[in-house]
Write an enzyme that holds these catalytic residues in place. Structure first.
Site, PDB file in Angstrom:
ATOM      1  N   THR A  47       0.848  -1.309   0.003  1.00  0.00           N
ATOM      2  CA  THR A  47       0.091   0.093  -0.024  1.00  0.00           C
ATOM      3  C   THR A  47       0.794   1.315  -0.028  1.00  0.00           C
ATOM      4  OG1 THR A  47      -1.536  -1.095   1.353  1.00  0.00           O
ATOM      5  CG2 THR A  47      -2.087   1.009   1.406  1.00  0.00           C
ATOM      6  N   TYR A 110     -13.119  -4.432  -1.537  1.00  0.00           N
ATOM      7  CA  TYR A 110     -14.240  -4.059  -2.284  1.00  0.00           C
ATOM      8  C   TYR A 110     -15.456  -5.230  -2.450  1.00  0.00           C
ATOM      9  CZ  TYR A 110     -17.667  -1.646  -5.278  1.00  0.00           C
ATOM     10  OH  TYR A 110     -18.649  -0.893  -5.921  1.00  0.00           O
ATOM     11  N   TYR A 136      -2.414 -10.340   4.190  1.00  0.00           N
ATOM     12  CA  TYR A 136      -2.378  -8.902   4.703  1.00  0.00           C
ATOM     13  C   TYR A 136      -3.720  -8.583   5.263  1.00  0.00           C
ATOM     14  CZ  TYR A 136      -1.727  -3.756   4.726  1.00  0.00           C
ATOM     15  OH  TYR A 136      -1.779  -2.314   4.869  1.00  0.00           O
ATOM     16  N   ARG A 141      -8.838  -0.630   5.400  1.00  0.00           N
ATOM     17  CA  ARG A 141      -8.907  -0.341   3.706  1.00  0.00           C
ATOM     18  C   ARG A 141      -9.589  -1.082   2.733  1.00  0.00           C
ATOM     19  NH1 ARG A 141      -4.603   2.995   2.080  1.00  0.00           N
ATOM     20  NH2 ARG A 141      -3.257   3.873   4.019  1.00  0.00           N
ATOM     21  N   LYS A 164       0.508 -10.169   7.998  1.00  0.00           N
ATOM     22  CA  LYS A 164       0.662  -8.746   8.299  1.00  0.00           C
ATOM     23  C   LYS A 164      -0.708  -8.236   8.997  1.00  0.00           C
ATOM     24  CE  LYS A 164       1.466  -4.047   6.636  1.00  0.00           C
ATOM     25  NZ  LYS A 164       1.756  -3.369   5.327  1.00  0.00           N
ATOM     26  N   ILE A 206       5.857  -4.746   9.200  1.00  0.00           N
ATOM     27  CA  ILE A 206       5.864  -4.164   7.986  1.00  0.00           C
ATOM     28  C   ILE A 206       5.960  -2.732   8.061  1.00  0.00           C
ATOM     29  CG2 ILE A 206       5.117  -4.187   5.790  1.00  0.00           C
ATOM     30  CD1 ILE A 206       4.708  -7.265   5.974  1.00  0.00           C
TER      31      ILE A 206
END
Length: 294
Positions: A47, A110, A136, A141, A164, A206
């Site tokens: 990202t 989404y 992740y 998000r 993550k 990370i």
């Protein structure tokens, strides 16, 4: 107890741009600076690397550059996620082909798949490519949250090796560790809660902040991994303002401002990310002084 496959600080590398194009020379310099600063691995095109606005060719090129520059000195975990399972498999396959050590695959955004859909997505990747994959999980998000129950199922698959975790939910980390087993790699996705995450049994982070302060963040994780909690707390206190400042505007614009201030790359980001606000810049500069970066 075996050493985790990945541990310590692995910077989520920014992707520098100049005149709208990927600045390959600046990217190589940033990678070299990270390795010289003592980081334990590298994560290109996550990202923070503005993967959402890179073309597929640019994405692949940045991974190739990172692997070639690292040259085996530290592991490379290539960002390879998509909300299309087929596309994610293609990106993971490319990462393996060019020599990355693992792939970081974000939960599909989404689409909002069910837990069974999430399991099927990662199981398909596991079956398609023989390569370590880290999940992740970043619900803020993606609008989807992968449960510990689903992770425990996935942990049984040979190529799904860890996570993550950007939920900020620290008690979940302890439960997840017990459910997924001692070989499960646990990396924080949040710099500001990484101290607590390590205390809950995490293996590293990370990191966005490492882009700006690789030596300071590496020292913090070396202390945390060694159980030197007094030193780690000192590092946390020194870095906490920078952790916050780098999200005082839409990421990675504050990090790119900091790197531009250090003369390491241009401040340029890709729309819809715009340069950091004046208030954010002031906050970043003050935090860089606190952390001993300037």
């Amino acid at each position: 107890m075996t050493e985790p496959m990945f541990r310590g600080v692995l910077p989520a590398l920014v992707t520098p741009f100049r005149d709208g194009e990927v600045d390959e020379d600046a990217f190589v310099r940033l990678v070299e600076r990270q390795i010289a600063g003592g980081v334990h691995g590298l994560v290109p095109v996550g990202t923070t690397g503005e993967s959402a606005t890179l073309s597929h060719d640019e994405h692949r090129r940045v991974v190739e550059l990172c692997v070639a520059t690292a040259a085996g000195r530290v592991p490379v975990i290539a960002g390879a996620g998509s909300n299309s399972t087929r596309e994610a498999i293609e990106l993971v396959r490319h990462a393996k082909t060019v020599g990355a050590d693992a792939a970081l695959v974000v939960t599909p955004y989404y689409n909002r798949p069910s837990q069974e859909g999430l399991y099927a997505h990662y199981a398909a990747i596991n079956d398609a490519v023989q390569m370590p994959v880290l999940i992740y999980n970043v619900p803020s998000r993606t609008a989807v949250d992968i449960s510990n129950d689903t992770l425990a199922r996935l942990a049984k698959l040979p190529n799904i090796v860890g996570i993550k975790d950007a939920t900020g939910d620290l008690p979940r980390a302890s439960t997840q560790r017990l459910m997924c087993g001692e070989d499960w790699v646990m990396l924080s996705g949040n710099d500001d809660t990484a101290l607590g995450y390590m205390a809950h049994g995490g293996h590293g982070c990370i990191s966005v902040t490492a882009n700006v302060a690789p030596e300071q963040v590496s020292a913090f994780f070396n202390d945390a991994m060694a159980g030197q909690w007094k030193g780690a707390l000192y590092g946390q206190d020194r870095l906490i303002r920078l952790h916050k400042a780098l999200f005082s505007d839409a990421s990675p614009s504050p990090a790119k401002f900091a790197l531009a201030h250090l003369g390491l790359c241009a401040e340029e980001a890709r729309l819809p990310i715009v340069p950091a606000s004046e208030a954010s810049r002031k906050e970043v500069l003050a935090a860089m002084r606190d952390a001993g970066v300037i």
